[in-house]
Design a protein around this motif. Structure first.
Motif, PDB file in Angstrom:
ATOM      1  N   LEU A 224      26.431  26.510  -0.720  1.00  0.00           N
ATOM      2  CA  LEU A 224      25.520  25.771   0.157  1.00  0.00           C
ATOM      3  C   LEU A 224      26.292  25.270   1.375  1.00  0.00           C
ATOM      4  CD1 LEU A 224      22.640  24.414   0.374  1.00  0.00           C
ATOM      5  CD2 LEU A 224      23.651  22.460  -0.792  1.00  0.00           C
ATOM      6  N   GLY A 225      25.816  25.641   2.564  1.00  0.00           N
ATOM      7  CA  GLY A 225      26.506  25.219   3.785  1.00  0.00           C
ATOM      8  C   GLY A 225      25.907  23.956   4.376  1.00  0.00           C
ATOM      9  N   ARG A 226      26.246  23.667   5.626  1.00  0.00           N
ATOM     10  CA  ARG A 226      25.809  22.419   6.250  1.00  0.00           C
ATOM     11  C   ARG A 226      24.302  22.417   6.523  1.00  0.00           C
ATOM     12  NH1 ARG A 226      25.183  22.929  11.965  1.00  0.00           N
ATOM     13  NH2 ARG A 226      25.205  20.681  12.258  1.00  0.00           N
ATOM     14  N   LEU A 227      23.745  21.218   6.602  1.00  0.00           N
ATOM     15  CA  LEU A 227      22.341  21.067   6.990  1.00  0.00           C
ATOM     16  C   LEU A 227      22.264  21.382   8.474  1.00  0.00           C
ATOM     17  CD1 LEU A 227      19.419  20.031   6.306  1.00  0.00           C
ATOM     18  CD2 LEU A 227      20.199  17.800   7.121  1.00  0.00           C
ATOM     19  N   ASN A 228      21.643  22.514   8.834  1.00  0.00           N
ATOM     20  CA  ASN A 228      21.585  22.892  10.251  1.00  0.00           C
ATOM     21  C   ASN A 228      20.525  22.098  10.984  1.00  0.00           C
ATOM     22  OD1 ASN A 228      20.269  24.667  12.527  1.00  0.00           O
ATOM     23  ND2 ASN A 228      22.413  25.267  12.377  1.00  0.00           N
ATOM     24  N   HIS A 229      19.306  22.021  10.401  1.00  0.00           N
ATOM     25  CA  HIS A 229      18.253  21.231  11.052  1.00  0.00           C
ATOM     26  C   HIS A 229      17.186  20.790  10.059  1.00  0.00           C
ATOM     27  CE1 HIS A 229      16.603  25.446  11.607  1.00  0.00           C
ATOM     28  NE2 HIS A 229      15.471  24.850  11.254  1.00  0.00           N
ATOM     29  N   VAL A 230      16.436  19.790  10.496  1.00  0.00           N
ATOM     30  CA  VAL A 230      15.212  19.378   9.807  1.00  0.00           C
ATOM     31  C   VAL A 230      14.062  19.805  10.703  1.00  0.00           C
ATOM     32  CG1 VAL A 230      13.850  17.418   8.975  1.00  0.00           C
ATOM     33  CG2 VAL A 230      16.342  17.422   8.687  1.00  0.00           C
ATOM     34  N   GLY A 231      13.157  20.614  10.156  1.00  0.00           N
ATOM     35  CA  GLY A 231      12.003  21.083  10.926  1.00  0.00           C
ATOM     36  C   GLY A 231      10.890  20.054  10.865  1.00  0.00           C
ATOM     37  N   VAL A 232      10.390  19.675  12.025  1.00  0.00           N
ATOM     38  CA  VAL A 232       9.309  18.686  12.115  1.00  0.00           C
ATOM     39  C   VAL A 232       8.138  19.345  12.846  1.00  0.00           C
ATOM     40  CG1 VAL A 232       8.631  16.452  13.080  1.00  0.00           C
ATOM     41  CG2 VAL A 232      10.909  16.736  12.104  1.00  0.00           C
ATOM     42  N   ALA A 233       7.020  19.493  12.131  1.00  0.00           N
ATOM     43  CA  ALA A 233       5.833  20.087  12.756  1.00  0.00           C
ATOM     44  C   ALA A 233       5.126  19.030  13.592  1.00  0.00           C
ATOM     45  CB  ALA A 233       4.890  20.622  11.679  1.00  0.00           C
ATOM     46  N   THR A 234       4.627  19.446  14.740  1.00  0.00           N
ATOM     47  CA  THR A 234       3.948  18.508  15.629  1.00  0.00           C
ATOM     48  C   THR A 234       2.801  19.213  16.350  1.00  0.00           C
ATOM     49  OG1 THR A 234       4.201  17.166  17.644  1.00  0.00           O
ATOM     50  CG2 THR A 234       5.727  19.000  17.400  1.00  0.00           C
ATOM     51  N   PRO A 235       1.706  18.486  16.595  1.00  0.00           N
ATOM     52  CA  PRO A 235       0.629  19.095  17.386  1.00  0.00           C
ATOM     53  C   PRO A 235       1.009  19.191  18.856  1.00  0.00           C
ATOM     54  CG  PRO A 235       0.069  16.827  16.800  1.00  0.00           C
ATOM     55  CD  PRO A 235       1.373  17.145  16.115  1.00  0.00           C
ATOM     56  N   SER A 236       2.040  18.441  19.294  1.00  0.00           N
ATOM     57  CA  SER A 236       2.440  18.442  20.704  1.00  0.00           C
ATOM     58  C   SER A 236       3.927  18.123  20.842  1.00  0.00           C
ATOM     59  CB  SER A 236       1.618  17.410  21.495  1.00  0.00           C
ATOM     60  OG  SER A 236       2.241  17.149  22.732  1.00  0.00           O
ATOM     61  N   ILE A 237       4.722  19.122  21.194  1.00  0.00           N
ATOM     62  CA  ILE A 237       6.161  18.890  21.412  1.00  0.00           C
ATOM     63  C   ILE A 237       6.354  17.833  22.489  1.00  0.00           C
ATOM     64  CG2 ILE A 237       8.219  19.966  22.439  1.00  0.00           C
ATOM     65  CD1 ILE A 237       7.694  22.412  20.707  1.00  0.00           C
ATOM     66  N   GLU A 238       5.558  17.893  23.538  1.00  0.00           N
ATOM     67  CA  GLU A 238       5.711  16.921  24.632  1.00  0.00           C
ATOM     68  C   GLU A 238       5.540  15.494  24.133  1.00  0.00           C
ATOM     69  OE1 GLU A 238       7.101  17.418  27.430  1.00  0.00           O
ATOM     70  OE2 GLU A 238       7.224  19.519  26.839  1.00  0.00           O
ATOM     71  N   ARG A 239       4.520  15.272  23.296  1.00  0.00           N
ATOM     72  CA  ARG A 239       4.285  13.910  22.770  1.00  0.00           C
ATOM     73  C   ARG A 239       5.423  13.491  21.833  1.00  0.00           C
ATOM     74  NH1 ARG A 239      -1.357  14.922  22.259  1.00  0.00           N
ATOM     75  NH2 ARG A 239      -1.263  14.899  19.990  1.00  0.00           N
ATOM     76  N   SER A 240       5.915  14.439  21.021  1.00  0.00           N
ATOM     77  CA  SER A 240       7.034  14.108  20.122  1.00  0.00           C
ATOM     78  C   SER A 240       8.282  13.763  20.916  1.00  0.00           C
ATOM     79  CB  SER A 240       7.338  15.277  19.181  1.00  0.00           C
ATOM     80  OG  SER A 240       6.271  15.477  18.301  1.00  0.00           O
ATOM     81  N   LEU A 241       8.547  14.523  21.989  1.00  0.00           N
ATOM     82  CA  LEU A 241       9.731  14.227  22.813  1.00  0.00           C
ATOM     83  C   LEU A 241       9.626  12.844  23.429  1.00  0.00           C
ATOM     84  CD1 LEU A 241      10.453  17.626  24.627  1.00  0.00           C
ATOM     85  CD2 LEU A 241      11.776  16.549  22.789  1.00  0.00           C
ATOM     86  N   GLU A 242       8.412  12.479  23.803  1.00  0.00           N
ATOM     87  CA  GLU A 242       8.192  11.153  24.386  1.00  0.00           C
ATOM     88  C   GLU A 242       8.569  10.065  23.365  1.00  0.00           C
ATOM     89  OE1 GLU A 242       7.659  10.937  27.599  1.00  0.00           O
ATOM     90  OE2 GLU A 242       7.921   8.776  27.284  1.00  0.00           O
TER      91      GLU A 242
END
Ligand SMILES: CC[C@@H](C(=O)O)C(=O)SCCNC(=O)CCNC(=O)[C@H](O)C(C)(C)COP(=O)(O)OP(=O)(O)OC[C@H]1O[C@@H](n2cnc3c(N)ncnc32)[C@H](O)[C@@H]1OP(=O)(O)O
Ligand SMILES: [Co+2]
Length: 139
Positions: A3-21
């Motif tokens: 088992l290697g390093r945790l590369n990423h956690v995937g987060v589903a969103t209806p709007s990337i722009e709103r999540s970035l905000e």
């Protein structure tokens, strides 16, 4: 297989722009690069870097996106998958096949340009799990 390093956690969103905000306002965090489309995976993607890993924001893209049903059930979005690195994707796939772990679809190229596949959440304690060949292995 290790088992290697945790590369990423995937987060589903209806709007990337709103999540970035949200990341901007609450953490002062910016995306590592602009959002981009991955039509073959049915998602639009954007990464926010943390010191030890990444948050992968994924928004449904096109008909039959694998994230569409998740967003229907979780309209605000939420934690979708975790991604672990391995040294050798073919060895990892053979390992899980030998254990009878359900693998979702073929091995394909992921957002980091290296091969990935997914393990069924029902065989991983309810956690959709992406297995990704470590970028340092790719040639
Ligand atoms: C950006 C590219 C790439 C990268 O390089 O990082 C990515 O990360 S792409 C990410 C998106 N791609 C995928 O998720 C591909 C793999 N996913 C699938 O094959 C399907 O989405 C799924 C996991 C098999 C789910 O199928 P679906 O038809 O969408 O939904 P169902 O409602 O029928 O789900 C069946 C069952 O599984 C539970 N489930 C669904 N999604 C998740 C999840 N993210 N985490 C945990 N559990 C999940 C769902 O609740 C159902 O359970 P029951 O209701 O108990 O049957
Ligand atoms: Co991912």
């Amino acid at each position: 297989m290790k088992l290697g390093r945790l590369n990423h956690v995937g987060v589903a969103t209806p709007s990337i722009e709103r999540s970035l905000e949200t990341y901007r306002t609450l953490f002062g965090a910016e995306p590592s690069s602009p959002a981009f489309d991955l039509p073959a995976q049915g998602v639009r993607v954007c990464f926010v870097d943390a010191p030890n890993s990444q948050i992968e924001l994924i928004e449904p893209l096109g008909e039959g996106s694998p994230v569409a049903k998740f967003i229907e059930k979780n309209p605000q979005g939420g934690q979708h998958h975790v991604c672990f690195e391995v040294d050798d994707i073919a060895e990892a796939r053979a390992h899980f096949e030998s254990l009878g772990t359900r693998i979702l679809g073929p091995t394909r190229i992921g957002a980091h340009g290296t091969p990935i596949f997914f393990l069924h959440p029902k065989d991983m304690g309810g956690m959709l799990t992406e297995i990704m060949e470590s970028p340092k292995q790719a040639h």
